[in-house]
Design an enzyme around this catalytic site. Sequence first.
Site, PDB file in Angstrom:
ATOM      1  N   TYR A   3       0.835  -1.200   0.000  1.00  0.00           N
ATOM      2  CA  TYR A   3       0.000   0.000   0.000  1.00  0.00           C
ATOM      3  C   TYR A   3       0.869   1.248   0.000  1.00  0.00           C
ATOM      4  CZ  TYR A   3      -3.661   3.258   1.522  1.00  0.00           C
ATOM      5  OH  TYR A   3      -4.552   4.300   1.612  1.00  0.00           O
ATOM      6  N   ASP A  43       9.403   4.187   0.441  1.00  0.00           N
ATOM      7  CA  ASP A  43       8.179   4.718   1.060  1.00  0.00           C
ATOM      8  C   ASP A  43       8.193   4.370   2.545  1.00  0.00           C
ATOM      9  OD1 ASP A  43       5.721   5.513   1.910  1.00  0.00           O
ATOM     10  OD2 ASP A  43       4.580   4.440   0.380  1.00  0.00           O
ATOM     11  N   LYS A  89       2.641  10.467   8.487  1.00  0.00           N
ATOM     12  CA  LYS A  89       2.253   9.982   9.821  1.00  0.00           C
ATOM     13  C   LYS A  89       3.045  10.615  10.976  1.00  0.00           C
ATOM     14  CE  LYS A  89       0.154   5.952   7.886  1.00  0.00           C
ATOM     15  NZ  LYS A  89      -1.239   5.595   8.033  1.00  0.00           N
TER      16      LYS A  89
HETATM   17  C1  LIG Z   1       3.544   2.949   3.105  1.00  0.00           C
HETATM   18  C2  LIG Z   1       2.453   3.966   2.981  1.00  0.00           C
HETATM   19  N1  LIG Z   1       2.510   4.892   2.014  1.00  0.00           N
HETATM   20  C3  LIG Z   1       1.566   5.847   1.889  1.00  0.00           C
HETATM   21  C4  LIG Z   1       0.484   5.902   2.735  1.00  0.00           C
HETATM   22  C5  LIG Z   1      -0.555   6.979   2.561  1.00  0.00           C
HETATM   23  O1  LIG Z   1      -0.497   7.906   3.589  1.00  0.00           O
HETATM   24  P1  LIG Z   1      -1.793   8.815   3.929  1.00  0.00           P
HETATM   25  O2  LIG Z   1      -2.811   7.907   4.534  1.00  0.00           O
HETATM   26  O3  LIG Z   1      -1.271   9.874   4.846  1.00  0.00           O
HETATM   27  O4  LIG Z   1      -2.259   9.379   2.617  1.00  0.00           O
HETATM   28  C6  LIG Z   1       0.368   4.962   3.759  1.00  0.00           C
HETATM   29  C7  LIG Z   1      -0.775   4.997   4.681  1.00  0.00           C
HETATM   30  O5  LIG Z   1      -0.999   4.116   5.475  1.00  0.00           O
HETATM   31  C8  LIG Z   1       1.370   3.964   3.877  1.00  0.00           C
HETATM   32  O6  LIG Z   1       1.297   3.026   4.833  1.00  0.00           O
END
Ligand SMILES: Cc1ncc(COP(=O)(O)O)c(C=O)c1O
Length: 418
Positions: A152, A221, A248
């Site tokens: 994700y 990421d 986060k």
């Molecule tokens: C690895 C990763 N990338 C991107 C995101 C997206 O972040 P946001 O929910 O702040 O858009 C998440 C959200 O859980 C994530 O776990």
Amino acid sequence: MASPTFGNRYLEPGSRSAELYARARAVMPGGNTRTTVFAPPYPAYAAKAQGATLTDVDGQTRLDFLNNYTALIHGHAHPRIVESVTRQLTSGTAVSFPTESEVRLAELLTDRVDSLERIRFTNSGTEAVMMAVQAARAFTGRRKVARFEGCYHGTYDFGDVELPFNDVDAVERVIAEHAAELAAVIVDPLPHRPGFLDPQEGFLNTLREVTRAHDVLLISDEVISFRLDFHGAQHRFGYAADLTTLGKIIGGGFPVGAFGGRADVMSVFDPTSTTTTPKRVSHGGTFNANPVTMVAGYASMAMMTPEQYDRLASLGQRVRTGLADLIEARGVSWQVSGQESLFKLHAHPRPLVDYRSTLPTPAEQAAIEQFYMVMFGEGIILAPDLAGCLSTPMTDQDVDKLIAAADNAFSALDHRKH
Ligand SMILES: Cc1ncc(COP(=O)(O)O)c(C=O)c1O
């Protein structure tokens, strides 16, 4: 060892949560505006959150091991963050000028992560990923992006090439095959969606070498995995990405994202640049680097000293060991994954290598759903897929409550079988 069961009042007919859910259904699809906060039959509504706990509108207080999906590393309403934000509220919440607060947080983050030479802020991890992808496309002049199956990266719909995690041969072959069109490969080094898969020895380094050999940018990421180390996940696993995405914990509980990396790649956003190659990218955002998020994020990250990372890691070890001991003592075919402050229960004993290997059977999924509900009724909040994380206000006693509740949840599963 069993903790007193206090039940789930929100599920009772006429509960305040039921009433709010009925109102929500009339105005939002399925009553929902954030997929991840739905748990069948309907969610409990929150009234108040403080430290390690969250109280629902039906008056029940639970230990929050979800922490807004790992964002709240200091739990709820940490006094230092509240103080910073409160001070900022009366000085302007969003302004059409840059502020010192963004410079301070940018300095802190680029100091901590070696590969972050330049950084920019967004309002979510999703946007950070979108912008990192745009940067990679502009810099390389290529369109395609490769990602790992089942991982994700937010709600942005992208990805043309899919790779299996932990499969060095496939990575080498598929990247070579698509290299001429590939702008970037994005990787979550401890992929959370499949359940915090451990990267196998050498896997991330091979990924780094192969991408570099083909001039394909590597995006790390770390929206969640930034929790792993004071210097971030790349430091933890020993590689350097071209671009990194964050979110986060760096927002101290407020909406946030950030992306950054090599100065030459990030220069596509430089408004003072007079060159036209690589292509320029415009990146606006009404609330980018708003000072409320920036001061909250700075307060949050400044408190995350190496000692705090160590403390959370040992608390995390207590969770994982406690759950693993329980699984062994009860002779159930479950397992625990995760590192540092992150953990997840899996309802099967199969080796966790890639996305497909983590998928539960329908019977295992049913057990997960029941386990989640019993835990909730025992006063423990986890994600519906049984992932969880720790926050700094948590104590050994909080972890012991989690283990005691899990013991009861396993008993409930046992009952169902007989
Ligand atoms: C690895 C990763 N990338 C991107 C995101 C997206 O972040 P946001 O929910 O702040 O858009 C998440 C959200 O859980 C994530 O776990």
